[in-house]
Write a protein that holds these residues in place. Structure first.
Motif, PDB file in Angstrom:
ATOM      1  N   ASP A 280     -87.198-109.354 -92.154  1.00 32.05           N
ATOM      2  CA  ASP A 280     -87.926-108.113 -91.890  1.00 32.05           C
ATOM      3  C   ASP A 280     -87.025-106.896 -92.042  1.00 32.05           C
ATOM      4  N   LEU A 281     -85.800-106.984 -91.552  1.00 32.61           N
ATOM      5  CA  LEU A 281     -84.893-105.844 -91.666  1.00 32.61           C
ATOM      6  C   LEU A 281     -84.553-105.550 -93.120  1.00 32.61           C
ATOM      7  N   VAL A 282     -84.339-106.594 -93.915  1.00 34.69           N
ATOM      8  CA  VAL A 282     -84.011-106.384 -95.326  1.00 34.69           C
ATOM      9  C   VAL A 282     -85.201-105.790 -96.077  1.00 34.69           C
ATOM     10  N   ILE A 283     -86.375-106.355 -95.866  1.00 33.59           N
ATOM     11  CA  ILE A 283     -87.556-105.894 -96.604  1.00 33.59           C
ATOM     12  C   ILE A 283     -87.966-104.495 -96.147  1.00 33.59           C
ATOM     13  N   TRP A 284     -88.169-104.301 -94.859  1.00 39.17           N
ATOM     14  CA  TRP A 284     -88.623-102.996 -94.369  1.00 39.17           C
ATOM     15  C   TRP A 284     -87.528-101.937 -94.479  1.00 39.17           C
TER      16      TRP A 284
ATOM     17  N   LEU B  75     -88.091 -96.762-101.920  1.00 40.05           N
ATOM     18  CA  LEU B  75     -89.222 -96.820-102.853  1.00 40.05           C
ATOM     19  C   LEU B  75     -89.445 -95.439-103.466  1.00 40.05           C
ATOM     20  N   ASP B  76     -89.568 -95.411-104.768  1.00 44.58           N
ATOM     21  CA  ASP B  76     -89.726 -94.144-105.484  1.00 44.58           C
ATOM     22  C   ASP B  76     -91.088 -93.525-105.195  1.00 44.58           C
ATOM     23  N   GLY B  77     -91.084 -92.306-104.709  1.00 46.07           N
ATOM     24  CA  GLY B  77     -92.326 -91.564-104.500  1.00 46.07           C
ATOM     25  C   GLY B  77     -93.025 -91.849-103.188  1.00 46.07           C
ATOM     26  N   VAL B  78     -93.246 -93.097-102.856  1.00 43.37           N
ATOM     27  CA  VAL B  78     -94.045 -93.431-101.674  1.00 43.37           C
ATOM     28  C   VAL B  78     -93.205 -93.821-100.469  1.00 43.37           C
TER      29      VAL B  78
ATOM     30  N   PRO C 231     -77.234-105.227-103.039  1.00 43.20           N
ATOM     31  CA  PRO C 231     -78.165-106.236-103.561  1.00 43.20           C
ATOM     32  C   PRO C 231     -79.358-106.497-102.628  1.00 43.20           C
ATOM     33  N   LEU C 232     -79.149-106.346-101.326  1.00 44.07           N
ATOM     34  CA  LEU C 232     -80.264-106.501-100.389  1.00 44.07           C
ATOM     35  C   LEU C 232     -81.284-105.382-100.591  1.00 44.07           C
ATOM     36  N   ARG C 233     -80.797-104.171-100.802  1.00 48.77           N
ATOM     37  CA  ARG C 233     -81.702-103.043-101.023  1.00 48.77           C
ATOM     38  C   ARG C 233     -82.506-103.238-102.304  1.00 48.77           C
ATOM     39  N   SER C 234     -81.842-103.668-103.373  1.00 45.97           N
ATOM     40  CA  SER C 234     -82.569-103.863-104.636  1.00 45.97           C
ATOM     41  C   SER C 234     -83.567-105.017-104.519  1.00 45.97           C
ATOM     42  N   PHE C 235     -83.197-106.079-103.784  1.00 45.69           N
ATOM     43  CA  PHE C 235     -84.145-107.177-103.553  1.00 45.69           C
ATOM     44  C   PHE C 235     -85.352-106.682-102.768  1.00 45.69           C
ATOM     45  N   GLY C 236     -85.113-105.959-101.670  1.00 47.87           N
ATOM     46  CA  GLY C 236     -86.205-105.446-100.849  1.00 47.87           C
ATOM     47  C   GLY C 236     -87.090-104.478-101.599  1.00 47.87           C
ATOM     48  N   LYS C 237     -86.472-103.611-102.387  1.00 48.36           N
ATOM     49  CA  LYS C 237     -87.239-102.633-103.164  1.00 48.36           C
ATOM     50  C   LYS C 237     -88.128-103.330-104.183  1.00 48.36           C
ATOM     51  N   GLN C 238     -87.595-104.319-104.889  1.00 49.96           N
ATOM     52  CA  GLN C 238     -88.383-105.048-105.877  1.00 49.96           C
ATOM     53  C   GLN C 238     -89.497-105.847-105.213  1.00 49.96           C
ATOM     54  N   TYR C 239     -89.191-106.458-104.068  1.00 47.33           N
ATOM     55  CA  TYR C 239     -90.182-107.254-103.349  1.00 47.33           C
ATOM     56  C   TYR C 239     -91.337-106.368-102.872  1.00 47.33           C
TER      57      TYR C 239
ATOM     58  N   GLU D 158    -100.159-102.000-106.008  1.00 47.15           N
ATOM     59  CA  GLU D 158    -101.576-101.652-106.186  1.00 47.15           C
ATOM     60  C   GLU D 158    -102.003-100.477-105.304  1.00 47.15           C
ATOM     61  N   GLY D 159    -101.320-100.278-104.200  1.00 44.33           N
ATOM     62  CA  GLY D 159    -101.684 -99.195-103.296  1.00 44.33           C
ATOM     63  C   GLY D 159    -100.870 -97.928-103.450  1.00 44.33           C
ATOM     64  N   PHE D 160     -99.872 -97.925-104.331  1.00 44.99           N
ATOM     65  CA  PHE D 160     -99.004 -96.761-104.478  1.00 44.99           C
ATOM     66  C   PHE D 160     -99.777 -95.507-104.880  1.00 44.99           C
ATOM     67  N   GLU D 161    -100.709 -95.643-105.784  1.00 43.97           N
ATOM     68  CA  GLU D 161    -101.463 -94.471-106.249  1.00 43.97           C
ATOM     69  C   GLU D 161    -102.250 -93.848-105.098  1.00 43.97           C
ATOM     70  N   ARG D 162    -102.883 -94.683-104.310  1.00 43.32           N
ATOM     71  CA  ARG D 162    -103.661 -94.170-103.173  1.00 43.32           C
ATOM     72  C   ARG D 162    -102.742 -93.580-102.111  1.00 43.32           C
ATOM     73  N   MET D 163    -101.550 -94.196-101.917  1.00 39.96           N
ATOM     74  CA  MET D 163    -100.591 -93.650-100.954  1.00 39.96           C
ATOM     75  C   MET D 163    -100.092 -92.279-101.389  1.00 39.96           C
TER      76      MET D 163
END
Length: 138
Positions: free
Chosen positions: A20-24, A30-33, A64-72, A79-84
């Motif tokens: 959770d810490l790595v992903i969140w 995240l670019d833009g959102v 590498p943890l940041r790039s993994f989390g960002k890609q994940y 799909e929700g980025f546009e609405r966000m």
């Protein structure tokens, strides 16, 4: 084995918490959102805000943890980025209400899993078998 179940539960708790810490923690990257998700989390989801606050420095220390989390996160929430971007106030609503794919479902499951695992580990620790000394030395 039965006497070590609490250790397994504590280990699972720490693995899930680290996930959770790595992903969140990669949310601000995240670019833009990223900023809108983080702001929405601070307003509406204190647990997500805590994961972001504790995970961002961890992700900054290990790129590498940041790039993994960002890609994940990109794969899960794309799909929700546009609405966000259209309405920044609904970011956490979109993250928790909709399920776009299996990665998104996994993020939602792992979001809530540390608390039950911690309770389970504590209960198993209380019920662990203890060593009994039947004869004392004198």
């Amino acid at each position: 084995m039965k006497g070590r179940l609490h250790l397994i539960a504590f280990l699972l708790f720490f693995v899930v918490l680290l996930y959770d810490l790595v992903i969140w923690g990669a949310v601000p990257a995240l670019d833009g959102v990223g900023s809108s998700i983080a702001a929405s989390a601070r307003r509406e989801a204190p647990l997500a805000a805590t994961y972001i606050a504790l995970g961002a420095p961890l992700d900054a220390l290990v790129p590498p943890l940041r790039s993994f989390g960002k890609q994940y996160l990109t794969d899960a929430w794309e799909e929700g980025f546009e609405r966000m971007l259209d309405d920044r106030a609904v970011a956490m609503d979109l993250v928790f209400d909709n399920t776009w794919n299996s990665r998104h479902r996994w993020i939602k499951l792992m979001y809530w899993l540390p608390l039950p695992l911690l309770v389970l580990a504590f209960v198993l620790w209380l019920r662990r078998s203890r060593q009994v000394h039947s004869l004392s030395r004198r």
